[in-house]
Design a protein around this motif. Structure first.
Motif, mmCIF file in Angstrom:
data_model
loop_
_atom_site.group_PDB
_atom_site.id
_atom_site.type_symbol
_atom_site.label_atom_id
_atom_site.label_comp_id
_atom_site.label_asym_id
_atom_site.label_seq_id
_atom_site.Cartn_x
_atom_site.Cartn_y
_atom_site.Cartn_z
ATOM 1 N N LYS A 131 0.828 -1.219 0.000
ATOM 2 C CA LYS A 131 0.000 0.000 0.000
ATOM 3 C C LYS A 131 0.856 1.261 0.000
ATOM 4 C CE LYS A 131 -3.891 0.430 2.205
ATOM 5 N NZ LYS A 131 -4.936 0.440 3.258
ATOM 6 N N GLY A 132 1.987 1.241 -0.641
ATOM 7 C CA GLY A 132 2.848 2.407 -0.726
ATOM 8 C C GLY A 132 3.671 2.675 0.520
ATOM 9 N N VAL A 133 3.594 1.801 1.522
ATOM 10 C CA VAL A 133 4.363 1.939 2.760
ATOM 11 C C VAL A 133 5.490 0.914 2.718
ATOM 12 C CG1 VAL A 133 4.299 1.769 5.274
ATOM 13 C CG2 VAL A 133 2.319 2.696 4.028
ATOM 14 N N THR A 134 6.693 1.344 3.051
ATOM 15 C CA THR A 134 7.859 0.463 3.011
ATOM 16 C C THR A 134 8.459 0.320 4.400
ATOM 17 O OG1 THR A 134 8.333 1.148 0.744
ATOM 18 C CG2 THR A 134 10.136 0.117 1.968
ATOM 19 N N LYS A 135 8.686 -0.924 4.801
ATOM 20 C CA LYS A 135 9.300 -1.244 6.093
ATOM 21 C C LYS A 135 10.374 -2.301 5.863
ATOM 22 C CE LYS A 135 6.406 1.165 8.655
ATOM 23 N NZ LYS A 135 6.790 2.281 9.481
ATOM 24 N N THR A 136 11.357 -2.331 6.765
ATOM 25 C CA THR A 136 12.415 -3.341 6.700
ATOM 26 C C THR A 136 11.930 -4.616 7.382
ATOM 27 O OG1 THR A 136 14.147 -1.670 6.697
ATOM 28 C CG2 THR A 136 14.788 -3.883 7.388
ATOM 29 N N VAL A 137 12.148 -5.752 6.722
ATOM 30 C CA VAL A 137 11.825 -7.063 7.292
ATOM 31 C C VAL A 137 13.013 -7.994 7.078
ATOM 32 C CG1 VAL A 137 9.318 -6.842 6.919
ATOM 33 C CG2 VAL A 137 10.731 -7.965 5.192
ATOM 34 N N THR A 138 13.082 -9.010 7.927
ATOM 35 C CA THR A 138 14.086 -10.057 7.777
ATOM 36 C C THR A 138 13.366 -11.381 7.613
ATOM 37 O OG1 THR A 138 15.706 -8.839 9.068
ATOM 38 C CG2 THR A 138 16.043 -11.212 8.883
ATOM 39 N N ALA A 139 13.722 -12.106 6.569
ATOM 40 C CA ALA A 139 13.072 -13.372 6.243
ATOM 41 C C ALA A 139 14.085 -14.509 6.289
ATOM 42 C CB ALA A 139 12.429 -13.295 4.864
ATOM 43 N N PRO A 140 14.046 -15.350 7.328
ATOM 44 C CA PRO A 140 14.888 -16.544 7.331
ATOM 45 C C PRO A 140 14.389 -17.524 6.266
ATOM 46 C CG PRO A 140 13.896 -16.148 9.500
ATOM 47 C CD PRO A 140 13.260 -15.220 8.534
ATOM 48 N N PHE A 141 15.325 -18.243 5.637
ATOM 49 C CA PHE A 141 14.923 -19.228 4.641
ATOM 50 C C PHE A 141 15.974 -20.328 4.531
ATOM 51 C CE2 PHE A 141 17.408 -16.144 2.234
ATOM 52 C CZ PHE A 141 18.143 -16.906 1.339
ATOM 53 N N THR A 142 15.546 -21.423 3.944
ATOM 54 C CA THR A 142 16.477 -22.498 3.615
ATOM 55 C C THR A 142 16.618 -22.539 2.102
ATOM 56 O OG1 THR A 142 14.712 -24.168 3.500
ATOM 57 C CG2 THR A 142 15.849 -23.889 5.629
ATOM 58 N N PHE A 143 17.736 -23.074 1.651
ATOM 59 C CA PHE A 143 17.974 -23.234 0.223
ATOM 60 C C PHE A 143 18.531 -24.624 -0.008
ATOM 61 C CE2 PHE A 143 20.936 -23.382 -3.316
ATOM 62 C CZ PHE A 143 20.102 -23.029 -4.351
ATOM 63 N N LYS A 144 17.993 -25.285 -1.029
ATOM 64 C CA LYS A 144 18.569 -26.564 -1.438
ATOM 65 C C LYS A 144 18.471 -26.679 -2.951
ATOM 66 C CE LYS A 144 14.388 -29.304 -0.935
ATOM 67 N NZ LYS A 144 13.741 -30.438 -0.369
ATOM 68 N N VAL A 165 -2.931 -1.808 6.698
ATOM 69 C CA VAL A 165 -3.805 -2.895 6.242
ATOM 70 C C VAL A 165 -4.827 -3.152 7.360
ATOM 71 C CG1 VAL A 165 -3.922 -5.329 5.588
ATOM 72 C CG2 VAL A 165 -2.004 -3.915 4.816
ATOM 73 N N GLY A 166 -6.079 -2.816 7.085
ATOM 74 C CA GLY A 166 -7.131 -2.924 8.088
ATOM 75 C C GLY A 166 -7.342 -1.597 8.782
ATOM 76 N N GLU A 167 -7.903 -0.641 8.058
ATOM 77 C CA GLU A 167 -8.117 0.696 8.609
ATOM 78 C C GLU A 167 -9.569 0.852 9.051
ATOM 79 O OE1 GLU A 167 -5.056 3.519 6.386
ATOM 80 O OE2 GLU A 167 -6.476 2.603 4.992
ATOM 81 N N GLY A 168 -9.860 2.004 9.639
ATOM 82 C CA GLY A 168 -11.218 2.268 10.120
ATOM 83 C C GLY A 168 -11.591 1.295 11.229
ATOM 84 N N PRO A 169 -12.790 0.715 11.156
ATOM 85 C CA PRO A 169 -13.223 -0.199 12.220
ATOM 86 C C PRO A 169 -12.373 -1.472 12.303
ATOM 87 C CG PRO A 169 -14.772 -0.256 10.390
ATOM 88 C CD PRO A 169 -13.810 0.853 10.114
#
Length: 190
Positions: A131-144, A165-169
């Motif tokens: 929704k035009g908002v940017t935040k830093t996240v860290t995603a652990p993952f495996t690779f094979k 995400v989920g505004e108003g009521p």
């Protein structure tokens, strides 16, 4: 001493040191969209719910398991194809209060850093835009490696309120919890 005599040997030695790494290196650069998917989990009035996102695309994908720190990825998730399990929820999620899919059809993750954790485990830190908002996240993952493909599996949790995400009521976390869990399976080819 005539150093010109040793130059060809020095060049051959340098080239031979680099050859084993180059010969065994596989860089995964193409997303297999049919085999890849992303899903989400949330709690609605204390009931666990699951859903799936629409198509994934990777306009940027570069991962060499021998050099994970050089990896780059941009993953685009089509929000119009979100499936929360029933039609009423899907229609609600497209509205401006939730994902605003008409104005923001994609969620985008752009990696900034990939770290090897050992044993086929990694983590990607980057920017998630919803929704035009940017935040830093860290995603652990495996690779094979699986035959001619590379398989990345992992997940992370974000707070929906951080992205509006989920505004108003729907801001009430007693109805829909703030935590949204994301899981993914990304299949790539060289």
């Amino acid at each position: 001493m005539n150093t010109a005599f040793f130059r060809p040997f020095a060049l051959a030695a340098v080239l031979s040191l680099g050859m084993p790494a180059v010969a065994g290196a596989v860089e995964y650069t193409t997303l297999d969209a049919q085999a890849s998917h992303a899903a989400f989990a949330y709690s609605q009035m204390n009931v666990k719910m699951d859903g799936r996102f629409g198509a994934l695309a990777a306009p940027v994908l570069s991962f060499d398991p021998a050099r994970p720190e050089a990896a780059k990825v941009v993953i685009e998730v089509a929000l119009a194809g979100v499936d929360a399990g029933y039609d009423e929820a899907n229609a609600e999620l497209s509205k401006d209060e939730w994902l605003a899919t008409a104005a923001h059809p994609l969620a985008v993750f752009t990696s900034d850093q990939v770290d090897a954790l050992g044993g086929g485990r990694y983590q990607a830190t980057g920017r998630l835009t919803i929704k035009g908002v940017t935040k830093t996240v860290t995603a652990p993952f495996t690779f094979k490696e699986d035959g001619q493909t590379g398989v990345f599996e992992g997940g992370f949790t974000f707070q929906r309120a951080d992205f509006g995400v989920g505004e108003g009521p729907w801001k009430d976390f007693g109805i829909v919890a703030n935590d949204i869990g994301i899981t993914f399976r990304v299949v790539a080819k060289p």
